[in-house]
Design an enzyme around this catalytic site. Structure first.
Site, mmCIF file in Angstrom:
data_model
loop_
_atom_site.group_PDB
_atom_site.id
_atom_site.type_symbol
_atom_site.label_atom_id
_atom_site.label_comp_id
_atom_site.label_asym_id
_atom_site.label_seq_id
_atom_site.Cartn_x
_atom_site.Cartn_y
_atom_site.Cartn_z
ATOM 1 C CB SER A 1 -0.935 -0.058 1.212
ATOM 2 O OG SER A 1 -1.925 0.922 1.169
ATOM 3 C CG HIS B 1 -4.313 -1.674 -2.297
ATOM 4 N ND1 HIS B 1 -5.003 -2.171 -1.217
ATOM 5 C CD2 HIS B 1 -3.604 -0.615 -1.827
ATOM 6 C CE1 HIS B 1 -4.731 -1.466 -0.143
ATOM 7 N NE2 HIS B 1 -3.880 -0.508 -0.491
#
Length: 298
Positions: free
Chosen positions: A111, A136
């Site tokens: 992330s 993501h």
């Protein structure tokens, strides 16, 4: 991108979210990032601190200010990410450093931490064997009542954040923004070699220690090189090993539980004595049946 769903986990007492070591002899520094990057310490509905390792942005940026003119600064990363704007702020500050900046993924760069891993001087992004990099799309937590216009505004904001992250990845990987957004949309996990092949790293750090990862049986906590990370709600790859759950022991009337037998064999353990043992074994059948019933229901 945002903090993971809170879960109960035990944090080692000696583990810090980050630490900095300065070498005055060669004017270099090493930074270990082992926590989630956040603007504020997360709290629950009652205002109590949620257990976790948190790198508070303002504090960390202040510490980074003391390093910006060092000849070389190496960032060791083992982090589940955190808040996207905190990650971008750290990435931008790294780009302001006057000396060489090196990033080394020691375990996990997921992330927002994958953005920080891109903040190195070109050619100085390293990954160790066994590590994972995950990218993501951004996500937000919403609670309350919202009309359609407010929901559309929220979607526009997420799309704008998604675009800005993709542009950062594109600038450092050599991929197009469209390609990086495709990988983000799919939630893409990359091994050390995958990260190199896709442009998210420059080389494997051969002298680095191989990463060690294991999930708890509930798949809510990922332990990476001894660092527990909350991962409830994540799209996790199937190849991460899951820790074996210790089977529950059934208590039988008149039978001495293993925990007592084991403790009797340890001279240093005095938790149970003969009186305690006898009291335990004298429990009524009714109570023992209730214990077994609760165990089976659990």
């Amino acid at each position: 991108m945002g903090p993971a769903v809170p879960v109960q986990m035990k944090i080692p007492m000696d583990l810090k979210p980050y630490d900095i070591a300065v070498n005055e002899d060669d004017d270099s520094a090493e930074v270990n990032l082992y926590g989630e990057v956040v603007t504020n310490i997360p709290t629950d509905w009652w205002g109590d601190r949620i257990e976790g390792l948190y790198i508070v942005l303002a504090d960390f940026l202040n510490d980074m200010e003391t390093l910006k003119n060092k000849s070389s600064v190496t960032f060791h990363i083992n982090s589940p990410g955190g808040e996207v704007f905190a990650g971008i702020s750290i990435y931008n500050r790294m780009k302001e450093f006057t000396g060489k900046v090196v990033t080394v993924v020691d375990g996990l760069a997921a992330s927002a931490a994958s953005i920080i891993a891109q903040g190195a001087t070109p050619g100085n992004r390293f990954v160790c064997n066994g590590t994972l990099t995950m990218i993501h799309g951004p996500a937000s937590f919403m609670f309350g009542y919202y009309n359609s216009n407010e929901m559309r505004d929220s979607i526009k904001q997420l799309d704008a954040i998604d675009k800005s992250i993709a542009e950062i990845y594109a600038a450092t990987t050599g991929q197009t923004a469209e390609q990086t957004r495709t990988w983000m949309k799919a939630t893409t996990w990359m091994s050390a070699q995958d990260a190199i092949d896709k442009g998210f790293a420059d080389a494997i750090k051969e002298d680095g220690q191989s990463a060690n990862m294991v999930l708890n049986s509930a798949k809510s906590v990922l332990n990476v090189n001894g660092v527990p990370m909350a991962v409830r709600g994540w799209q996790l790859p199937d190849f991460i090993p899951i820790a074996k759950e210790i089977p529950k022991q059934k208590v039988t009337t008149g039978t001495e539980p293993d925990v007592i037998k084991n403790n009797k064999n340890l001279d240093s353990v005095s938790t149970f004595n003969s009186t305690n043992d006898k009291n335990y074994l004298d429990l009524s059948n009714e109570l023992l049946e209730e214990i077994n019933k609760l165990r089976d229901e659990g």
